[in-house]
Motif scaffolding. Structure first.
Motif, PDB file in Angstrom:
ATOM      1  N   THR A 156       0.830  -1.191   0.000  1.00 44.87           N
ATOM      2  CA  THR A 156       0.000   0.000   0.000  1.00 44.87           C
ATOM      3  C   THR A 156       0.868   1.247   0.000  1.00 44.87           C
ATOM      4  OG1 THR A 156      -1.978   0.977   1.035  1.00 44.87           O
ATOM      5  CG2 THR A 156      -0.213   0.256   2.521  1.00 44.87           C
ATOM      6  N   ASP A 157       0.273   2.353  -0.404  1.00 44.67           N
ATOM      7  CA  ASP A 157       0.926   3.662  -0.343  1.00 44.67           C
ATOM      8  C   ASP A 157       2.304   3.608  -0.989  1.00 44.67           C
ATOM      9  OD1 ASP A 157      -0.950   5.472   1.462  1.00 44.67           O
ATOM     10  OD2 ASP A 157      -0.970   3.431   2.261  1.00 44.67           O
ATOM     11  N   ARG A 181       1.531   2.988   8.389  1.00 42.74           N
ATOM     12  CA  ARG A 181       1.949   2.235   9.571  1.00 42.74           C
ATOM     13  C   ARG A 181       1.047   1.020   9.712  1.00 42.74           C
ATOM     14  NH1 ARG A 181       5.730   4.138  12.782  1.00 42.74           N
ATOM     15  NH2 ARG A 181       5.355   2.307  14.061  1.00 42.74           N
ATOM     16  N   SER A 182       1.545  -0.025  10.352  1.00 42.97           N
ATOM     17  CA  SER A 182       0.718  -1.190  10.649  1.00 42.97           C
ATOM     18  C   SER A 182      -0.114  -0.934  11.895  1.00 42.97           C
ATOM     19  CB  SER A 182       1.593  -2.421  10.873  1.00 42.97           C
ATOM     20  OG  SER A 182       2.366  -2.705   9.734  1.00 42.97           O
ATOM     21  N   CYS A 205      -2.118  -1.859   6.732  1.00 40.87           N
ATOM     22  CA  CYS A 205      -0.780  -2.270   6.313  1.00 40.87           C
ATOM     23  C   CYS A 205       0.160  -1.064   6.241  1.00 40.87           C
ATOM     24  CB  CYS A 205      -0.870  -2.937   4.937  1.00 40.87           C
ATOM     25  SG  CYS A 205       0.687  -3.570   4.296  1.00 40.87           S
ATOM     26  N   SER A 206       1.416  -1.282   6.629  1.00 39.00           N
ATOM     27  CA  SER A 206       2.442  -0.259   6.429  1.00 39.00           C
ATOM     28  C   SER A 206       2.709  -0.060   4.940  1.00 39.00           C
ATOM     29  CB  SER A 206       3.732  -0.659   7.141  1.00 39.00           C
ATOM     30  OG  SER A 206       3.577  -0.641   8.530  1.00 39.00           O
ATOM     31  N   SER A 207       3.380   1.026   4.630  1.00 39.53           N
ATOM     32  CA  SER A 207       3.605   1.403   3.236  1.00 39.53           C
ATOM     33  C   SER A 207       4.906   0.850   2.682  1.00 39.53           C
ATOM     34  CB  SER A 207       3.623   2.930   3.127  1.00 39.53           C
ATOM     35  OG  SER A 207       4.579   3.464   4.025  1.00 39.53           O
ATOM     36  N   ASP A 223      11.811   4.257   7.686  1.00 37.90           N
ATOM     37  CA  ASP A 223      11.809   2.848   8.076  1.00 37.90           C
ATOM     38  C   ASP A 223      11.784   1.969   6.823  1.00 37.90           C
ATOM     39  OD1 ASP A 223      11.828   3.610  10.676  1.00 37.90           O
ATOM     40  OD2 ASP A 223       9.775   3.006  11.145  1.00 37.90           O
ATOM     41  N   PRO A 224      12.141   0.688   6.954  1.00 32.64           N
ATOM     42  CA  PRO A 224      12.217  -0.179   5.765  1.00 32.64           C
ATOM     43  C   PRO A 224      10.874  -0.313   5.052  1.00 32.64           C
ATOM     44  CG  PRO A 224      13.326  -1.197   7.632  1.00 32.64           C
ATOM     45  CD  PRO A 224      12.595  -0.006   8.173  1.00 32.64           C
ATOM     46  N   PRO A 225      10.894  -0.582   3.752  1.00 32.07           N
ATOM     47  CA  PRO A 225       9.641  -0.833   3.013  1.00 32.07           C
ATOM     48  C   PRO A 225       8.949  -2.067   3.571  1.00 32.07           C
ATOM     49  CG  PRO A 225      11.549  -1.418   1.681  1.00 32.07           C
ATOM     50  CD  PRO A 225      12.080  -0.722   2.891  1.00 32.07           C
ATOM     51  N   ALA A 226       7.634  -1.994   3.671  1.00 31.25           N
ATOM     52  CA  ALA A 226       6.888  -3.019   4.406  1.00 31.25           C
ATOM     53  C   ALA A 226       5.732  -3.564   3.580  1.00 31.25           C
ATOM     54  CB  ALA A 226       6.378  -2.440   5.718  1.00 31.25           C
ATOM     55  N   TYR A 227       5.209  -4.686   4.054  1.00 27.78           N
ATOM     56  CA  TYR A 227       4.056  -5.326   3.415  1.00 27.78           C
ATOM     57  C   TYR A 227       3.359  -6.187   4.455  1.00 27.78           C
ATOM     58  CZ  TYR A 227       7.227  -9.372   3.033  1.00 27.78           C
ATOM     59  OH  TYR A 227       8.101 -10.393   3.295  1.00 27.78           O
ATOM     60  N   ALA A 228       2.207  -6.741   4.101  1.00 27.11           N
ATOM     61  CA  ALA A 228       1.477  -7.649   4.986  1.00 27.11           C
ATOM     62  C   ALA A 228       1.233  -8.962   4.258  1.00 27.11           C
ATOM     63  CB  ALA A 228       0.147  -7.032   5.413  1.00 27.11           C
TER      64      ALA A 228
END
Length: 281
Positions: free
Chosen positions: A7-8, A193-194, A207-209, A235-240
């Motif tokens: 996302t984002d 952010r999560s 979900c975080s971006s 912060d590091p790139p994130a996913y769910a």
């Protein structure tokens, strides 16, 4: 079923740069999904796909998603543009001027909503969208169902990104989903952010971006008194990853950075693994 969520993405924040920071972060997440141990059955891209809604950013986004070994299903965020999106994602359904549609897979159903209102940062859910969603929910009250949308209809505590619970679109959405026992969760983005929250008898998972994250600061904010608090952090790139079982949805939040391994499944860990697994029925 294993569902990945990004996302984002905000592709095009740095326009005309082939080495754009946000594109590198997206590619890092997609590599983790393609090449890692948890390859999903599908990927949900939950809005703010681009930063400015321009055609070239959607072209580059389609190129990025072409590397995925699984279907990608996107929805609209407040930074998106429906017409430019449609030109580069013609296979994604649009109806009555909105990018909303349903996906059926493995005896389950995912309903993608469009909460974009051009010129507004927060969410929107008009009467036409409510009628469309009500019709989809009315036509099947048994199949386990997820709703996917960019804007969370819940306060998260970060003052400058909050959704007020009395906003008209939130009340309309809440009324539309009321009394739907097969609705198992609502997946959102927007907050960078999560977060997880109970809401109206279901669960919202945010979900975080892949783009930079929001700083976690839950203090009240006075728009007339800047206080130099952090707002955006690298912060590091994130996913769910959402593991959808017969019991419901189990959500894991992960980053795409390299992780330092402190133990591995070798002979020295075999006894522990066997003991733990033998404790189960």
């Amino acid at each position: 079923m294993l569902i990945a969520q990004v996302t984002d993405i905000h592709l095009g924040f740095d326009p005309d740069n082939p080495a754009e920071f946000n594109r590198k972060r997206l590619d890092q997440v997609l590599r983790a999904l393609n090449d890692g141990p948890n390859r999903p059955d599908l990927l949900l891209a939950t809005g703010d796909l681009t930063d400015r809604g321009d055609a070239d950013s959607y072209r580059r986004l389609a190129n990025a998603f072409s590397q995925c070994d699984f279907p990608v299903w996107p929805c609209m965020g407040n930074h998106d543009d429906r017409a430019h999106f449609a030109a580069h994602f013609p296979h994604i359904p649009q109806e009555d001027g909105f990018v909303h549609y349903a996906i059926a897979q493995d005896g389950r159903r995912i309903i993608m909503l469009d909460t974009l209102e051009p010129g507004r940062h927060g969410g929107a859910f008009c009467e036409r969208r409510a009628q469309w969603l009500a019709a989809r929910l009315d036509e099947d009250s048994i199949t386990p169902t997820l709703i996917v949308m960019h804007h969370p209809p819940v306060e998260v505590g970060i003052d400058w990104m909050n959704t007020h619970p009395e906003e008209p679109w939130v009340r309309r959405f809440a009324a539309t989903i009321a009394g739907r026992p097969n609705l198992q969760a609502i997946l959102c983005g927007h907050i960078h952010r999560s977060a997880v929250a109970p809401w109206k008898g279901t669960t919202i998972a945010i979900c975080s971006s892949t783009a930079p994250q929001l700083a976690l600061d839950l203090r009240p904010m006075d728009p007339d008194a800047p206080d130099n608090r952090p707002m955006i952090v690298a912060d590091p790139p994130a996913y769910a990853l959402h593991r959808w079982t017969e019991e419901g949805l189990i959500t894991h939040f992960e980053t795409a950075d390299d992780h330092v391994m402190l133990a591995k499944f070798d002979g020295s860990m075999q006894l522990l693994v066997r003991t733990l697994m033998n404790e189960r029925p």
